[in-house]
Design a protein around this motif. Sequence first.
Motif, mmCIF file in Angstrom:
data_model
loop_
_atom_site.group_PDB
_atom_site.id
_atom_site.type_symbol
_atom_site.label_atom_id
_atom_site.label_comp_id
_atom_site.label_asym_id
_atom_site.label_seq_id
_atom_site.Cartn_x
_atom_site.Cartn_y
_atom_site.Cartn_z
ATOM 1 N N GLU A 113 19.706 54.842 12.770
ATOM 2 C CA GLU A 113 19.819 55.737 11.608
ATOM 3 C C GLU A 113 20.423 54.991 10.407
ATOM 4 O O GLU A 113 19.975 55.141 9.269
ATOM 5 C CB GLU A 113 20.696 56.930 11.992
ATOM 6 C CG GLU A 113 20.772 58.026 10.925
ATOM 7 C CD GLU A 113 19.471 58.807 10.822
ATOM 8 O OE1 GLU A 113 19.258 59.410 9.768
ATOM 9 O OE2 GLU A 113 18.656 58.792 11.765
ATOM 10 N N ASN A 114 21.412 54.176 10.665
ATOM 11 C CA ASN A 114 22.064 53.416 9.586
ATOM 12 C C ASN A 114 21.098 52.425 8.948
ATOM 13 O O ASN A 114 21.095 52.218 7.738
ATOM 14 C CB ASN A 114 23.281 52.656 10.133
ATOM 15 C CG ASN A 114 24.423 53.606 10.466
ATOM 16 O OD1 ASN A 114 24.471 54.729 9.969
ATOM 17 N ND2 ASN A 114 25.330 53.146 11.339
ATOM 18 N N ARG A 115 20.279 51.772 9.795
ATOM 19 C CA ARG A 115 19.309 50.803 9.269
ATOM 20 C C ARG A 115 18.295 51.494 8.359
ATOM 21 O O ARG A 115 17.876 50.951 7.345
ATOM 22 C CB ARG A 115 18.604 50.119 10.440
ATOM 23 C CG ARG A 115 17.666 49.006 10.013
ATOM 24 C CD ARG A 115 17.050 48.320 11.202
ATOM 25 N NE ARG A 115 18.077 47.693 12.038
ATOM 26 C CZ ARG A 115 17.823 47.098 13.216
ATOM 27 N NH1 ARG A 115 16.593 47.090 13.681
ATOM 28 N NH2 ARG A 115 18.795 46.548 13.911
ATOM 29 N N ARG A 116 17.919 52.749 8.746
ATOM 30 C CA ARG A 116 16.956 53.483 7.924
ATOM 31 C C ARG A 116 17.515 53.756 6.537
ATOM 32 O O ARG A 116 16.836 53.617 5.526
ATOM 33 C CB ARG A 116 16.617 54.809 8.622
ATOM 34 C CG ARG A 116 15.493 55.602 7.919
ATOM 35 C CD ARG A 116 15.047 56.742 8.806
ATOM 36 N NE ARG A 116 16.150 57.679 8.982
ATOM 37 C CZ ARG A 116 16.111 58.954 8.588
ATOM 38 N NH1 ARG A 116 15.040 59.446 8.028
ATOM 39 N NH2 ARG A 116 17.141 59.744 8.767
ATOM 40 N N PHE A 117 18.803 54.103 6.451
ATOM 41 C CA PHE A 117 19.421 54.372 5.141
ATOM 42 C C PHE A 117 19.517 53.089 4.295
ATOM 43 O O PHE A 117 19.357 53.115 3.078
ATOM 44 C CB PHE A 117 20.816 54.973 5.332
ATOM 45 C CG PHE A 117 20.780 56.438 5.668
ATOM 46 C CD1 PHE A 117 20.154 57.366 4.835
ATOM 47 C CD2 PHE A 117 21.357 56.896 6.856
ATOM 48 C CE1 PHE A 117 20.107 58.711 5.172
ATOM 49 C CE2 PHE A 117 21.315 58.244 7.176
ATOM 50 C CZ PHE A 117 20.686 59.164 6.350
ATOM 51 N N ILE B 219 17.385 50.554 4.388
ATOM 52 C CA ILE B 219 16.045 50.249 3.879
ATOM 53 C C ILE B 219 15.681 51.178 2.726
ATOM 54 O O ILE B 219 15.167 50.755 1.679
ATOM 55 C CB ILE B 219 15.005 50.373 5.019
ATOM 56 C CG1 ILE B 219 15.267 49.271 6.060
ATOM 57 C CG2 ILE B 219 13.579 50.256 4.464
ATOM 58 C CD1 ILE B 219 14.439 49.422 7.317
ATOM 59 N N ILE B 220 15.999 52.488 2.878
ATOM 60 C CA ILE B 220 15.694 53.451 1.804
ATOM 61 C C ILE B 220 16.492 53.095 0.548
ATOM 62 O O ILE B 220 15.981 53.120 -0.579
ATOM 63 C CB ILE B 220 16.023 54.887 2.276
ATOM 64 C CG1 ILE B 220 15.030 55.327 3.368
ATOM 65 C CG2 ILE B 220 15.961 55.858 1.090
ATOM 66 C CD1 ILE B 220 15.383 56.661 4.025
ATOM 67 N N GLY B 221 17.762 52.736 0.739
ATOM 68 C CA GLY B 221 18.604 52.361 -0.403
ATOM 69 C C GLY B 221 18.075 51.139 -1.135
ATOM 70 O O GLY B 221 18.098 51.071 -2.380
ATOM 71 N N PHE C 147 14.928 50.020 -1.313
ATOM 72 C CA PHE C 147 13.736 50.350 -2.111
ATOM 73 C C PHE C 147 14.094 51.221 -3.314
ATOM 74 O O PHE C 147 13.467 51.134 -4.376
ATOM 75 C CB PHE C 147 12.688 51.050 -1.235
ATOM 76 C CG PHE C 147 11.905 50.093 -0.375
ATOM 77 C CD1 PHE C 147 10.945 49.268 -0.938
ATOM 78 C CD2 PHE C 147 12.136 49.996 0.993
ATOM 79 C CE1 PHE C 147 10.224 48.370 -0.162
ATOM 80 C CE2 PHE C 147 11.427 49.111 1.778
ATOM 81 C CZ PHE C 147 10.475 48.291 1.210
ATOM 82 N N ALA C 148 15.102 52.070 -3.160
ATOM 83 C CA ALA C 148 15.520 52.907 -4.291
ATOM 84 C C ALA C 148 16.077 52.043 -5.428
ATOM 85 O O ALA C 148 15.781 52.263 -6.608
ATOM 86 C CB ALA C 148 16.577 53.911 -3.824
#
Length: 633
Positions: free
Chosen positions: A3-7, A9-11, A13-14
């Motif tokens: 879950e932490n890795r997903r945040f 990656i999203i951060g 790209f943002a």
Amino acid sequence: MLENRRFVIIGFFAIVGIIYLLRLFYLQVLDESYSIVSSSNSIKRVIEIPFRGQIYDRKGKLIVYNTPVYDLLVTPYKARVDDTLRFCRVLGIERRDFDSLMAVASAYSRAKPSIFLRQLSKEDFASIQDIMVDYSGFEFAKSSLRTYTAPTLANTLGYVSEITKTQLEKQEEPYYRQSDYIGQSGIEKIYEQELRGKRGTKFVMQNVNGVYKGPWKGGELDTMAVAGENLYSGIDLDVQQYADSLMVNKVGSVVAIDPKDGQIIAMVSAPTYDPKILASRYFSKNYAALARNPYKPLINRPIMASYRPGSTFKLIQALIGLDEGVITPNTGFSHAGAPVGCHNHPGTGTVALGVMHSCNPYFYNVFRRMIYNNDIKNTFKASAAGLDEWHDRVSKFGIGQRLGIDLPSEYRGNLPDKKYYDRFYGEYRWKFSNIYSLSIGEGELLITPLKMANVAAIIANKGYYYTPHIIHSIGDKHRTNPEYLVRHETDVRPEHFGPVIEGMIGAVEGGTARRSRVEGINIAGKTGTSQNKKGDDSSIFIAFAPVEDPKIAIAVFVENAGAGGSAAAPIATLVIEKYLTGKITNKGLEESMLKANLMNKVVLTGQQKAALKDTATVKSSDVIKKPLLPKKQ
């Protein structure tokens, strides 16, 4: 963990997305450059060429300034000329000129504007401006023309001309463009960076026909051109023109220096030419005509012509001899045993009399004593050691080296030493009998007129000099070059100058230069006669005045004019009087020097004579052939 890795990656790209959005906002809203490029059909970038800096004389008189003119530019792929003959009549050119100019422009670039016709006056521009609207692909650009208040100082000032391909390729910073003007010689070259100024940029709107419609965005993105810095010289324009006039119909030089600071007061290279002929659109034609002239008016003789100094060099011999202790002020020599002849004069029982009468045997003996350090033995080793020591002493007078004047192509001259004669004769194959001609300023010695004017300044200062220079300050703040404030010592003690100056005064009052006395001015001078392989000897004179408070040191060289007292001394003393008093009392001497024509004494080869006949008169004037006296104020 997943879950932490997903945040993360999203951060990531943002953040990247935000950066892109900010960059897009900057390019579309804040940065005008892309808007300008996208509007290139209606908005045009115009480069503003600044005026070059002006040049002034020591009294604040203008010497060089700028006259506004217009250049006609062409973009070949846009050019439309339906009636070529009418177009040529409008511009006052021939059809062959049109074809040639178009070919040159196309070779440079079919898509970029380049020079078609240079330096149209304001009147020419006004008369054809409306007509040129009918010819697409042509446009005008403001420019300027170097303009001169007097036809003088051509070689010293130098000239500007179109930058060459080689110069474009070698420039360290991308400042110059095709068709730009750049200083090519003289002061214009040495002070190019100060004179050229800074370019400006204007953005203007135009319609599809190229007609101007006003500034873009009210000119808020425009940058103003900054004119070049003004230069302030030590030249006295009135004295310069007067010296020019005295050297008309003669070949040679006049160099006058203020001994107190090294500023050049006047610098004549004769024959000369009107500098405006190399500032016109006919530059190539006029330059070629001057280059073909066998009297070589393009050579800056004060710093480039080399001569044997003749008897003027005896002053240096006397000073070094006194300082080395090989002679005293009361040392005398007979003429017996000397291999050099002398003039018909009384005995030379002192240094002052030796200088006054320019006694060759006297200075032969002085030189001999210096080379052998008073131990007269004619051996190679003594000659070699003594010569190198003598060479080092003489070099401190600026002989055999560049003085560092602010002009290009200064000639070093020649001051021989042991290595020089080793190369010429072979090691251990020469002795004093091979070099004694140096004692009287002949042999392998070579100097320039500037160097001998500097020697006069050294004697005026009793042992030191400042680097001779044309420009003493730059810009509104009058910046000075710190190198010109450095005092150069000769290491000759001041007390040794007295006997030499006494002899120089005697030379003017009753010796070899007595024809050139000036009532009320105490002048110290020395004549010289420089031997030539062809033709008559050259006339030389160096001097300074007034003796009690020197304000001018001068050297005059007149080629093939004979003895120093015949031409060089009269010219020098007339210039001295003009500078110190502003008038001339000896009108007879002045008239004889103004009228003297010594050009026919200069020996020309058959090829040079043919070239002289073939040299066509250039547009404005070629070599100056009549006196150019300063106008009365």
